[in-house]
Design an enzyme around this catalytic site. Structure first.
Site, PDB file in Angstrom:
ATOM      1  N   ASP A   1      39.676 -33.800 -24.788  1.00 53.79           N
ATOM      2  CA  ASP A   1      40.562 -34.537 -23.768  1.00 53.79           C
ATOM      3  C   ASP A   1      41.079 -35.862 -24.378  1.00 53.79           C
ATOM      4  OD1 ASP A   1      40.411 -32.017 -22.616  1.00 53.79           O
ATOM      5  OD2 ASP A   1      39.579 -32.871 -20.619  1.00 53.79           O
TER       6      ASP A   1
ATOM      7  N   TYR B   1      43.356 -35.880 -27.086  1.00 57.65           N
ATOM      8  CA  TYR B   1      44.488 -35.321 -26.811  1.00 57.65           C
ATOM      9  C   TYR B   1      45.323 -36.660 -26.105  1.00 57.65           C
ATOM     10  CZ  TYR B   1      48.155 -32.776 -24.186  1.00 57.65           C
ATOM     11  OH  TYR B   1      49.285 -32.281 -23.677  1.00 57.65           O
ATOM     12  N   ASP B   2      44.495 -37.191 -25.119  1.00 59.98           N
ATOM     13  CA  ASP B   2      45.008 -38.491 -24.691  1.00 59.98           C
ATOM     14  C   ASP B   2      45.518 -39.668 -25.494  1.00 59.98           C
ATOM     15  OD1 ASP B   2      44.626 -36.839 -22.192  1.00 59.98           O
ATOM     16  OD2 ASP B   2      42.754 -38.285 -21.664  1.00 59.98           O
TER      17      ASP B   2
ATOM     18  N   SER C   1      61.848  -6.253  -7.037  1.00 63.97           N
ATOM     19  CA  SER C   1      60.191  -6.303  -6.536  1.00 63.97           C
ATOM     20  C   SER C   1      59.763  -5.100  -7.026  1.00 63.97           C
ATOM     21  CB  SER C   1      60.218  -6.597  -5.008  1.00 63.97           C
ATOM     22  OG  SER C   1      61.264  -5.854  -4.402  1.00 63.97           O
TER      23      SER C   1
ATOM     24  N   GLU D   1      47.957  -4.577 -15.857  1.00 68.13           N
ATOM     25  CA  GLU D   1      47.824  -6.126 -15.876  1.00 68.13           C
ATOM     26  C   GLU D   1      47.386  -6.440 -14.632  1.00 68.13           C
ATOM     27  OE1 GLU D   1      51.579  -7.718 -16.714  1.00 68.13           O
ATOM     28  OE2 GLU D   1      52.121  -6.491 -18.273  1.00 68.13           O
TER      29      GLU D   1
ATOM     30  N   LYS E   1      47.473  -8.347 -10.987  1.00 65.54           N
ATOM     31  CA  LYS E   1      48.507  -8.991  -9.960  1.00 65.54           C
ATOM     32  C   LYS E   1      48.291 -10.250  -9.586  1.00 65.54           C
ATOM     33  CE  LYS E   1      51.767  -7.316  -6.405  1.00 65.54           C
ATOM     34  NZ  LYS E   1      51.921  -8.604  -5.952  1.00 65.54           N
TER      35      LYS E   1
ATOM     36  N   ASP F   1      48.445 -13.597  -7.867  1.00 61.94           N
ATOM     37  CA  ASP F   1      48.872 -14.131  -6.458  1.00 61.94           C
ATOM     38  C   ASP F   1      49.576 -15.391  -6.377  1.00 61.94           C
ATOM     39  OD1 ASP F   1      49.487 -13.743  -3.624  1.00 61.94           O
ATOM     40  OD2 ASP F   1      47.457 -13.935  -3.152  1.00 61.94           O
TER      41      ASP F   1
ATOM     42  N   ARG G   1      62.634 -16.634  -7.442  1.00 62.72           N
ATOM     43  CA  ARG G   1      63.162 -15.379  -7.278  1.00 62.72           C
ATOM     44  C   ARG G   1      64.289 -15.340  -6.070  1.00 62.72           C
ATOM     45  NH1 ARG G   1      62.155 -10.919  -3.962  1.00 62.72           N
ATOM     46  NH2 ARG G   1      62.981  -8.977  -4.979  1.00 62.72           N
TER      47      ARG G   1
ATOM     48  N   GLU H   1      54.412 -15.533 -13.487  1.00 63.04           N
ATOM     49  CA  GLU H   1      54.007 -16.143 -12.177  1.00 63.04           C
ATOM     50  C   GLU H   1      53.346 -17.835 -12.101  1.00 63.04           C
ATOM     51  OE1 GLU H   1      54.222 -13.810  -9.934  1.00 63.04           O
ATOM     52  OE2 GLU H   1      53.034 -13.992  -8.164  1.00 63.04           O
TER      53      GLU H   1
ATOM     54  N   TYR I   1      54.888 -12.477 -17.788  1.00 63.80           N
ATOM     55  CA  TYR I   1      54.439 -11.194 -17.840  1.00 63.80           C
ATOM     56  C   TYR I   1      55.747 -10.179 -18.082  1.00 63.80           C
ATOM     57  CZ  TYR I   1      55.633 -12.007 -12.869  1.00 63.80           C
ATOM     58  OH  TYR I   1      56.058 -12.632 -11.609  1.00 63.80           O
TER      59      TYR I   1
ATOM     60  N   LYS J   1      52.597  -0.800 -15.741  1.00 64.69           N
ATOM     61  CA  LYS J   1      53.694  -0.680 -16.217  1.00 64.69           C
ATOM     62  C   LYS J   1      54.017   0.114 -17.401  1.00 64.69           C
ATOM     63  CE  LYS J   1      54.297  -5.594 -15.528  1.00 64.69           C
ATOM     64  NZ  LYS J   1      54.482  -6.969 -16.071  1.00 64.69           N
TER      65      LYS J   1
ATOM     66  N   LYS K   1      47.545  -2.380  -4.679  1.00 62.50           N
ATOM     67  CA  LYS K   1      46.920  -3.423  -3.997  1.00 62.50           C
ATOM     68  C   LYS K   1      45.348  -3.212  -3.464  1.00 62.50           C
ATOM     69  CE  LYS K   1      50.579  -6.098  -2.635  1.00 62.50           C
ATOM     70  NZ  LYS K   1      50.898  -6.806  -1.356  1.00 62.50           N
TER      71      LYS K   1
ATOM     72  N   CYS L   1      39.489 -17.714  36.478  1.00 58.50           N
ATOM     73  CA  CYS L   1      40.041 -18.149  35.589  1.00 58.50           C
ATOM     74  C   CYS L   1      39.327 -19.491  34.760  1.00 58.50           C
ATOM     75  CB  CYS L   1      41.443 -18.480  35.939  1.00 58.50           C
ATOM     76  SG  CYS L   1      42.321 -19.463  34.552  1.00 58.50           S
TER      77      CYS L   1
ATOM     78  N   CYS M   1      41.660 -22.670  35.461  1.00 56.53           N
ATOM     79  CA  CYS M   1      42.022 -23.250  36.724  1.00 56.53           C
ATOM     80  C   CYS M   1      40.788 -22.875  37.775  1.00 56.53           C
ATOM     81  CB  CYS M   1      43.364 -23.181  37.285  1.00 56.53           C
ATOM     82  SG  CYS M   1      43.519 -21.324  37.747  1.00 56.53           S
TER      83      CYS M   1
ATOM     84  N   CYS N   1      44.947 -14.139  35.480  1.00 52.89           N
ATOM     85  CA  CYS N   1      44.680 -15.104  36.233  1.00 52.89           C
ATOM     86  C   CYS N   1      45.828 -14.915  37.339  1.00 52.89           C
ATOM     87  CB  CYS N   1      44.845 -16.584  35.613  1.00 52.89           C
ATOM     88  SG  CYS N   1      44.930 -17.872  36.841  1.00 52.89           S
TER      89      CYS N   1
ATOM     90  N   CYS O   1      48.388 -22.415  37.306  1.00 56.90           N
ATOM     91  CA  CYS O   1      47.423 -22.757  36.656  1.00 56.90           C
ATOM     92  C   CYS O   1      47.829 -23.226  35.494  1.00 56.90           C
ATOM     93  CB  CYS O   1      46.833 -21.072  36.059  1.00 56.90           C
ATOM     94  SG  CYS O   1      45.678 -21.324  34.806  1.00 56.90           S
TER      95      CYS O   1
END
Ligand code: IVH
Length: 674
Positions: free
Chosen positions: A41, A44-45, A90, A121, A123, A125, A144, A182, A234, A298, A322, A416, A419, A434, A439
């Site tokens: 890192d 890279y920096d 979708s 693949e 999915k 989220d 989308r 995604e 994807y 797919k 799912k 209750c 009250c 109640c 109340c």
């Protein structure tokens, strides 16, 4: 380095800057795509710092696609809309092996005798995004939206380091290449964000997907940059020439272009292999550093995809699987009893906080005391909780074998809890109520309902203010809101002059609401927005509704004896309260909007719409002469679907019911919102 800067000629400078661009891009590729960083890192920096210093000293060499220019410009004022060149469809969902087999049978039938295989693949989220590259450069990134048009979130997406601003190339890149994928928040980033929010007392984010969606819709890209979002590609959208004939090869090409592709992608020959892969991930998903909510299956070959085509909203060549509802175990620390607006007492379990499907769960409703008894929940019990529809946590089981010694059954309240008043179980019902009309817990809920968005819509009158108003006895019934003075409001906690004036203005504005909203706001049992509208159209004045007999009410289409009795009982009991309210309000029936555009049509609304609440959409359906129904059947003419539509949409596609989006709906009824 400064010395270097001076010594270089212009051409040398340009060359070094170009070299640094290429080198940084290569290391981004090694890190984000291949997951094989070749430098530390720190190294890279160092490259990055060198580039920045050169650009600072020679701003004429700064180009928009320089790695230093991911965050640029001023905060936006809003998001422009982008029309997707190829709609973002979708996906249909499956929930078990049988449904996957049925999908496979449909594919087999569609392809006749042809051989085919699948790509399976994860999915992810997160939030779907479409990236448009022209001549290899990222030009637009869009959400989308409704599938046809989305929001232009380019400025925010440019801050995501996993997304290249310029594609890598060892040959030809299509002039136009839309890449879909995604955007997600890695779990460890989410956990870190949670910790920070906890420390600073900010509300805890619900789950990584919500924060991702929120982060993409920030107007200030600097904040998005700090959210450390990531990305997997994807699919393709518009493309001037295909990258490959098969999806699997397309994904390999993506990687070569510097686009991150999820490493857990598998080819599968038959549906049994697909099922095995899906099941194997169901209990392995915790090993990942991002959330997945299922799998995507797919058809691999693009010519076969073309043969299979799409239904209105989803391709026939792909399906999602799912995962079953996630469960978690935790213990019940205590059981509270809440009092609702009609006095119903609801037991709620306070739980030892536990992570479930991306959120921390601390409470779960036990619905009523019959349900509490059926489950047999006691304080101290270990319970299994599950998320119904992935949103509301439910207690589904009590682990009786782990019950601590001395745990006693929960005592159903005899009075209750708010009250101390008398309570009574509904005749032939499960609810305990109640009976005290004054109340405070009940009054608070009634006022919250009265002021809510679908009723009187009083902006700024939130729960914390209502609680104080009721506790100080400034408000006992809705009409009291209209008697509030500036002085009354200034006596509340955290209420400044400006907020007090704004609130008074909002209360004043609510006096102009139509009759249907006012009827709904009364909170009569069984009278929601829809029934309120029928009553408003029929009686035109609240005074008239108050006087009508129970028999007459029962005769009205869609009202019937139960609702009629409830309305009648309400006005019998609350005649003075209603008259008092009429001193301040003179609600009218909305006349202009009634049309006949949807006469004879039954429409189901599902998911979150952009411009309307579900109630408002249903109101519009009725105003246009249609019927708004809660469940999909063969008789449904359309399903109006918004974001996260859930199972109603699945049912619609199974039954072949037409699905429309909000824009199509508004067009259908002749309304333009934006
Ligand atoms: S392919 C025609 N692949 O799931 C649909 N989508 O529920 C093409 N998603 O809107 C999408 N991971 O946001 C595809 N590996 C994956 C995915 C994926 C997550 C999302 C995507 C889509 C949603 C549908």
């Amino acid at each position: 380095m400064a010395k270097d800067v001076k010594k270089r000629t212009c051409a040398e400078l340009a060359e070094r800057i170009e070299q640094l661009h290429a080198e940084i891009r290569r290391h981004d590729y090694l890190y984000y795509v291949l997951n094989q960083p070749k430098i530390t890192d720190r190294q890279y920096d160092k490259l990055f710092a060198e580039l920045k210093a050169l650009e600072q000293a020679n701003p004429q060499f700064i180009t928009p696609d320089s790695p230093t220019q991911r965050v640029s410009g001023q905060p936006l004022e809003g998001f422009a809309t982008v029309r997707h060149a190829v709609p973002m469809l979708s996906m249909d969902n499956t929930y078990n092996a049988e449904e996957l087999k049925a999908f496979d049978e449909r594919v087999a039938k569609g392809l006749g005798s042809e051989d085919y295989n699948y790509v399976v693949e994860l999915k992810i989220d997160g939030v779907a995004i479409s990236l448009r590259f022209e001549k290899g450069r990222l030009v637009t990134a869009a959400t989308r939206g409704d599938g046809e048009t989305g929001d232009d979130v380019t400025a925010n997406v440019r801050t995501i380091k996993a997304i290249p601003l310029v594609l890598l190339s060892d040959g030809k890149i299509p002039d136009v290449l839309e890449v879909r994928g995604e955007v997600y928040m890695p779990t460890k980033v989410f956990v870190e964000l949670n910790k920070q929010c906890e420390k600073t007392g900010k509300p805890l984010p619900a789950n990584p997907r919500n924060v991702t969606a929120g982060s993409l819709k920030l107007l200030d890209a600097r904040i998005t940059a700090a959210r450390n979002l990531s990305f997997f590609a994807y699919a393709t959208g518009e493309i001037s020439e295909p990258l490959a004939e098969e999806h699997y090869q397309t994904l390999q090409k993506f990687k070569k272009l510097g686009l991150p592709v999820n490493p857990n992608i598998k080819k599968a020959k038959g549906i049994d292999e697909v099922i095995n892969i899906c099941l194997s991930w169901s209990d392995r998903k915790q090993i990942l550093d991002y959330q997945i909510d299922g799998m995507v299956i797919k058809v691999n070959r693009s010519d076969q995809r073309d043969i299979l085509g799409a239904t209105g909203r989803a391709p026939r060549w792909c399906i999602s699987y799912k995962f079953p509802a996630e469960q978690a175990q935790t213990t019940v620390e205590s059981i509270d009893v809440q009092v609702g607006k009609s006095g119903i007492l609801t037991p709620v379990a306070n739980l030892a906080p536990v992570q479930l499907a991306g959120t921390t769960v601390k409470r779960a409703s036990l619905h009523n005391f019959d349900e509490l008894n059926r489950l047999g929940v006691r304080c101290g019990d270990t319970v299994v909780i599950e998320k119904a529809g992935e949103i509301i946590p439910q207690v589904v089981e009590v682990k009786k074998q782990s019950r601590p010694a001395g745990a006693v059954p929960f005592r159903i309240p005899k009075q209750c809890p708010s009250c101390g008043g008398k309570v009574k179980k509904d005749e032939d019902g499960v609810y305990i109520r109640c009976l005290n009309n004054y109340c405070p817990a009940k009054v608070k809920e009634q006022i919250k309902y009265f002021a809510a968005r679908d009723q009187l819509d009083i902006d700024g009158l939130g729960p914390a203010i209502i609680d104080q108003l009721v506790e100080k006895k400034l408000v006992v019934e809705p009409a009291d809101l209209y008697k509030l003075t500036r002085q009354d409001l200034l006596g509340l906690e955290r209420m400044g002059h400006k907020s007090a004036d704004n609130l008074l203005q909002a209360i004043e504005k609510s006096k102009t609401r139509n009759l249907d909203r006012v009827i709904a706001g009364l909170g009569i049992q069984h009278v929601g927005v829809q029934i309120a509208e029928i009553l408003a159209n029929r009686f035109k004045h609240l005074g008239q509704l108050m006087q009508v007999s129970e028999e007459k009410l029962a005769e009205i289409d869609q009202i019937g004896p139960v609702i009629a009795k409830s309305i009648h009982d309400y006005f019998e009991k609350w005649i003075d309260r209603t008259k008092e309210l009429l001193k301040y309000l003179n609600p009218q029936v909305e006349k202009t909007k009634v049309s006949s555009k949807l006469v004879g049509k039954t429409i189901v609304v599902t998911g979150t719409l952009e411009n309307l609440t579900r109630q408002q959409a249903e109101q519009k359906i009725r105003q246009a002469g249609g019927k708004a129904s809660g469940s999909v059947s063969k008789k449904t003419d359309f399903v109006l679907a918004g974001e996260n539509p859930g199972s109603k949409l699945d049912k619609a596609s199974k039954l072949g019911v037409k699905v429309i989006n909000e824009k199509q709906f508004l067009k259908m009824i002749g309304t333009n919102i934006k």
